[in-house]
Design a protein around this motif. Structure first.
Motif, PDB file in Angstrom:
ATOM      1  N   PHE A 169     -10.965   0.114   0.010  1.00  0.00           N
ATOM      2  CA  PHE A 169     -10.437   1.356  -0.564  1.00  0.00           C
ATOM      3  C   PHE A 169     -11.295   2.527  -0.055  1.00  0.00           C
ATOM      4  O   PHE A 169     -12.192   3.011  -0.754  1.00  0.00           O
ATOM      5  CB  PHE A 169     -10.436   1.292  -2.094  1.00  0.00           C
ATOM      6  N   PRO A 170     -11.046   2.972   1.195  1.00  0.00           N
ATOM      7  CA  PRO A 170     -11.909   3.966   1.846  1.00  0.00           C
ATOM      8  C   PRO A 170     -12.029   5.289   1.087  1.00  0.00           C
ATOM      9  O   PRO A 170     -13.028   5.996   1.235  1.00  0.00           O
ATOM     10  CB  PRO A 170     -11.229   4.188   3.207  1.00  0.00           C
ATOM     11  N   LYS A 171     -11.037   5.629   0.284  1.00  0.00           N
ATOM     12  CA  LYS A 171     -11.076   6.897  -0.459  1.00  0.00           C
ATOM     13  C   LYS A 171     -11.562   6.717  -1.896  1.00  0.00           C
ATOM     14  O   LYS A 171     -11.398   7.606  -2.729  1.00  0.00           O
ATOM     15  CB  LYS A 171      -9.689   7.553  -0.452  1.00  0.00           C
ATOM     16  N   SER A 191       0.801  -1.228   0.000  1.00  0.00           N
ATOM     17  CA  SER A 191       0.000   0.000   0.000  1.00  0.00           C
ATOM     18  C   SER A 191       0.835   1.278   0.000  1.00  0.00           C
ATOM     19  O   SER A 191       0.338   2.353  -0.348  1.00  0.00           O
ATOM     20  CB  SER A 191      -0.948   0.008   1.204  1.00  0.00           C
ATOM     21  N   ASN A 197     -14.787  -0.797   1.760  1.00  0.00           N
ATOM     22  CA  ASN A 197     -14.116  -1.428   2.896  1.00  0.00           C
ATOM     23  C   ASN A 197     -12.620  -1.583   2.643  1.00  0.00           C
ATOM     24  O   ASN A 197     -11.806  -1.440   3.561  1.00  0.00           O
ATOM     25  CB  ASN A 197     -14.728  -2.805   3.172  1.00  0.00           C
ATOM     26  N   SER A 246      -8.325   6.522  -5.039  1.00  0.00           N
ATOM     27  CA  SER A 246      -8.731   5.380  -5.854  1.00  0.00           C
ATOM     28  C   SER A 246      -9.950   5.759  -6.691  1.00  0.00           C
ATOM     29  O   SER A 246     -10.929   6.289  -6.168  1.00  0.00           O
ATOM     30  CB  SER A 246      -9.092   4.180  -4.973  1.00  0.00           C
ATOM     31  N   SER A 249      -6.185  -3.032   3.273  1.00  0.00           N
ATOM     32  CA  SER A 249      -6.794  -1.842   2.678  1.00  0.00           C
ATOM     33  C   SER A 249      -5.714  -0.987   2.023  1.00  0.00           C
ATOM     34  O   SER A 249      -4.525  -1.099   2.329  1.00  0.00           O
ATOM     35  CB  SER A 249      -7.531  -1.022   3.742  1.00  0.00           C
ATOM     36  N   TYR A 250      -6.158  -0.158   1.100  1.00  0.00           N
ATOM     37  CA  TYR A 250      -5.308   0.849   0.470  1.00  0.00           C
ATOM     38  C   TYR A 250      -5.984   2.193   0.680  1.00  0.00           C
ATOM     39  O   TYR A 250      -7.133   2.389   0.252  1.00  0.00           O
ATOM     40  CB  TYR A 250      -5.136   0.549  -1.017  1.00  0.00           C
ATOM     41  N   ASN A 251      -5.300   3.101   1.341  1.00  0.00           N
ATOM     42  CA  ASN A 251      -5.903   4.374   1.736  1.00  0.00           C
ATOM     43  C   ASN A 251      -5.561   5.533   0.807  1.00  0.00           C
ATOM     44  O   ASN A 251      -5.853   6.693   1.130  1.00  0.00           O
ATOM     45  CB  ASN A 251      -5.498   4.722   3.174  1.00  0.00           C
TER      46      ASN A 251
END
Length: 256
Positions: free
Chosen positions: A222-224, A98, A220, A199, A194-196
């Motif tokens: 990729f919150p952004k 990430s 869930n 995206s 996750s990757y924050n």
């Protein structure tokens, strides 16, 4: 071994990963659109195009291939774009490493497992192709027509052929390696982590590869994530509606 690629333009690096059976050259038009401002890497995933063939092909192995490619070319936090299988590869890589991608763009695919009966039947059809008797792309088109009525799909497979060293026509993908790993490529959910980073998920209005029911799973992991729909497009968004596709990506790339 390092994945083969075609590199165009100069500027900030964007790595492009194609879908199942394809190769980097499927994205030549995208490269021409963006190579004035970016260095575009059209990459052949293992078992595709000019990259090496292998019986191993899961997303952990592909992630390591991507890591090796980035290290080999000494790329600093590249932007990653992936379509279909390539999108799942980018998702897995971004979760696993990430800290590396600056941004990611996922084209018409979700992290959820899915069953695609059409693709499975395609594998059985492609196994029937005999290049001892099928000598030209025209011959191939005629052979595939009874099973694949969609002319765009037949043209796609025609473009995925080349002349081999013995002069015979052949596919530019390793069908045995793809078939052997098909379940893990398609039916396994991308999860755990996750990757924050920024995206962008783009879905085709008339495609069922990425649906509203998938949004929670995307957010869930990729919150952004920003999830947008490209009008008048099926699975091959970049072919069906390139103007809107390029416009959405341009806006996303220019955001700080």
């Amino acid at each position: 071994m390092i994945l083969r690629s075609k590199i165009l333009g100069s500027g900030y690096p964007i790595l492009v990963f194609h879908g199942l059976f394809g190769n980097g050259e499927n994205w030549n038009s995208f490269a021409k659109e963006f190579d004035k401002d970016y260095e575009i890497h059209l990459i052949d995933i293992r078992n595709h195009g000019k990259s090496f063939f292998s019986e191993k092909m899961d997303y952990d192995v592909i992630s390591k291939d991507i890591l090796n490619y980035i290290s080999y070319y000494e790329l600093d936090h590249p932007i990653l774009l992936g379509h279909s299988m390539g999108g799942r590869a980018v998702m897995k890589f971004s979760i696993k490493y990430s800290f590396i991608p600056k941004k990611i763009i996922i084209v018409d695919i979700s992290p959820n497992a899915y069953i695609n009966a059409d693709q499975e039947s395609l594998i059985h059809v492609l196994k029937k192709v005999n290049f001892d008797t099928i000598k030209t792309r025209k011959d191939l088109d005629a052979f595939l027509k009874p099973w694949i009525p969609d002319i765009k799909m037949r043209l796609f497979f025609s473009k995925c052929t080349h002349r081999q060293k013995d002069g015979k026509l052949g596919f530019r993908f390793f069908l045995f390696g793809i078939e052997k790993n098909y379940d893990c490529l398609i039916r396994q959910k991308i999860e755990n982590g996750s990757y924050n980073g920024p995206s962008l998920f783009l879905r085709g209005e008339n495609s069922d590869y990425l649906l509203p029911k998938d949004y929670d799973s995307i957010l869930n992991l990729f919150p952004k994530a920003e999830i947008l729909t490209i009008k008048k497009a099926k699975h091959w968004i970049h072919v069906d509606n390139p103007l809107d596709f390029y416009k959405k990506i341009n806006i996303f790339l220019k955001k700080t």
